[in-house]
Design a protein around this motif. Sequence first.
Motif, mmCIF file in Angstrom:
data_model
loop_
_atom_site.group_PDB
_atom_site.id
_atom_site.type_symbol
_atom_site.label_atom_id
_atom_site.label_comp_id
_atom_site.label_asym_id
_atom_site.label_seq_id
_atom_site.Cartn_x
_atom_site.Cartn_y
_atom_site.Cartn_z
ATOM 1 N N GLU A 1 0.821 -1.215 0.000
ATOM 2 C CA GLU A 1 0.000 0.000 0.000
ATOM 3 C C GLU A 1 0.855 1.265 0.000
ATOM 4 O O GLU A 1 0.523 2.241 -0.672
ATOM 5 N N GLU A 2 1.977 1.264 0.713
ATOM 6 C CA GLU A 2 2.840 2.447 0.757
ATOM 7 C C GLU A 2 3.373 2.771 -0.645
ATOM 8 O O GLU A 2 3.469 3.933 -1.037
ATOM 9 N N VAL A 3 3.724 1.733 -1.394
ATOM 10 C CA VAL A 3 4.224 1.932 -2.757
ATOM 11 C C VAL A 3 3.095 2.462 -3.640
ATOM 12 O O VAL A 3 3.284 3.396 -4.418
ATOM 13 N N ALA A 4 1.907 1.878 -3.502
ATOM 14 C CA ALA A 4 0.756 2.324 -4.288
ATOM 15 C C ALA A 4 0.452 3.794 -4.006
ATOM 16 O O ALA A 4 0.192 4.574 -4.929
ATOM 17 N N LYS A 5 0.506 4.188 -2.743
ATOM 18 C CA LYS A 5 0.284 5.593 -2.396
ATOM 19 C C LYS A 5 1.352 6.487 -3.017
ATOM 20 O O LYS A 5 1.065 7.599 -3.462
ATOM 21 N N GLY A 6 2.588 6.005 -3.056
ATOM 22 C CA GLY A 6 3.669 6.766 -3.696
ATOM 23 C C GLY A 6 3.427 6.952 -5.184
ATOM 24 O O GLY A 6 3.669 8.025 -5.736
ATOM 25 N N PHE A 7 2.927 5.896 -5.837
ATOM 26 C CA PHE A 7 2.608 6.008 -7.261
ATOM 27 C C PHE A 7 1.524 7.054 -7.484
ATOM 28 O O PHE A 7 1.634 7.898 -8.366
ATOM 29 N N VAL A 8 0.477 6.994 -6.686
ATOM 30 C CA VAL A 8 -0.637 7.937 -6.833
ATOM 31 C C VAL A 8 -0.163 9.365 -6.549
ATOM 32 O O VAL A 8 -0.577 10.307 -7.226
ATOM 33 N N ALA A 9 0.715 9.532 -5.567
ATOM 34 C CA ALA A 9 1.233 10.874 -5.233
ATOM 35 C C ALA A 9 1.986 11.489 -6.421
ATOM 36 O O ALA A 9 2.016 12.718 -6.568
ATOM 37 N N GLN A 10 2.560 10.667 -7.279
ATOM 38 C CA GLN A 10 3.275 11.172 -8.460
ATOM 39 C C GLN A 10 2.329 11.886 -9.420
ATOM 40 O O GLN A 10 2.759 12.708 -10.217
ATOM 41 N N MET A 11 1.051 11.594 -9.360
ATOM 42 C CA MET A 11 0.093 12.209 -10.281
ATOM 43 C C MET A 11 -0.120 13.690 -9.995
ATOM 44 O O MET A 11 -0.658 14.414 -10.824
ATOM 45 N N ASP A 12 0.344 14.163 -8.818
ATOM 46 C CA ASP A 12 0.277 15.589 -8.503
ATOM 47 C C ASP A 12 1.399 16.370 -9.181
ATOM 48 O O ASP A 12 1.372 17.595 -9.215
ATOM 49 N N ARG A 13 2.382 15.675 -9.723
ATOM 50 C CA ARG A 13 3.502 16.326 -10.396
ATOM 51 C C ARG A 13 3.068 16.801 -11.783
ATOM 52 O O ARG A 13 2.132 16.268 -12.356
ATOM 53 N N PRO A 14 3.790 17.762 -12.343
ATOM 54 C CA PRO A 14 3.473 18.204 -13.719
ATOM 55 C C PRO A 14 3.628 17.041 -14.702
ATOM 56 O O PRO A 14 4.412 16.114 -14.476
ATOM 57 N N LEU A 15 2.899 17.122 -15.803
ATOM 58 C CA LEU A 15 2.896 16.053 -16.795
ATOM 59 C C LEU A 15 4.308 15.715 -17.267
ATOM 60 O O LEU A 15 4.656 14.537 -17.400
ATOM 61 N N GLU A 16 5.148 16.724 -17.501
ATOM 62 C CA GLU A 16 6.492 16.443 -18.015
ATOM 63 C C GLU A 16 7.341 15.639 -17.033
ATOM 64 O O GLU A 16 8.310 14.999 -17.427
ATOM 65 N N GLU A 17 6.986 15.634 -15.759
ATOM 66 C CA GLU A 17 7.705 14.833 -14.768
ATOM 67 C C GLU A 17 7.163 13.412 -14.703
ATOM 68 O O GLU A 17 7.685 12.583 -13.955
ATOM 69 N N ARG A 18 6.128 13.136 -15.480
ATOM 70 C CA ARG A 18 5.556 11.784 -15.548
ATOM 71 C C ARG A 18 5.798 11.161 -16.919
ATOM 72 O O ARG A 18 5.083 10.280 -17.351
ATOM 73 N N GLN A 19 6.842 11.627 -17.603
ATOM 74 C CA GLN A 19 7.157 11.126 -18.937
ATOM 75 C C GLN A 19 7.709 9.703 -18.834
ATOM 76 O O GLN A 19 8.526 9.391 -17.974
ATOM 77 N N ILE A 20 7.257 8.861 -19.732
ATOM 78 C CA ILE A 20 7.628 7.453 -19.737
ATOM 79 C C ILE A 20 9.061 7.297 -20.238
ATOM 80 O O ILE A 20 9.498 7.986 -21.151
ATOM 81 N N MET A 21 9.766 6.365 -19.631
ATOM 82 C CA MET A 21 11.126 6.027 -20.052
ATOM 83 C C MET A 21 11.142 4.593 -20.573
ATOM 84 O O MET A 21 10.340 3.757 -20.158
ATOM 85 N N ASN A 22 12.093 4.342 -21.454
ATOM 86 C CA ASN A 22 12.303 2.993 -21.953
ATOM 87 C C ASN A 22 13.755 2.884 -22.385
ATOM 88 O O ASN A 22 14.236 3.736 -23.125
ATOM 89 N N GLY A 23 14.433 1.878 -21.901
ATOM 90 C CA GLY A 23 15.837 1.709 -22.257
ATOM 91 C C GLY A 23 16.707 2.861 -21.799
ATOM 92 O O GLY A 23 17.679 3.200 -22.453
ATOM 93 N N GLY A 24 16.347 3.504 -20.700
ATOM 94 C CA GLY A 24 17.126 4.620 -20.188
ATOM 95 C C GLY A 24 16.887 5.933 -20.912
ATOM 96 O O GLY A 24 17.528 6.930 -20.604
#
Length: 178
Positions: A74-97
Amino acid sequence: MKIVDENGKIFKKFNIVDAIVVLLVVAVIVAIGWKMISASFAAAAEERKAAEMAEAYETLPHLIFDVVCINQPEEVAKGFVAQMDRPLEERQIMNGGQLVQGYITDCHYELNEETDLCKVYFTCEAVVTEKEGIYSVGTQEVRIGKGYIVKTYEIETSGYVYTMETTGEIVGEVDGND
């Protein structure tokens, strides 16, 4: 006219050792200047690439897909949800570094009271490539039922894709056989 005289002076004015020291100092100054200039050029190129990526993202068709990640504390899940308060550009997907043209647009979780573990649901939206009917975000294939690693600078977890839909016609890769 001799370049070095019998006293070891160059053109009868400079000592060889002094000339070598001066050349080394100049070389160090040039190297430091070169490093600073190349770093600023690299930063400017990275900013241009990010701006081009953002502009292309707005105009290209997208794949919207949902990923479920099971058995998360649950603590990890809450951390994931808390990331949604960040600006969109800080939630950009990464792949292969590398950052790709995609973002996590939503995240929520359901707690299983019996196990104290959660199912975390991510909604991702990305510009994808299509080859032979298979969509890819970076190097990861996106298919219903297939495993998918959800990764940003702040998040990394594994799950599987359970829904996907496109917002327009996805342009495929050119493979030379056409």
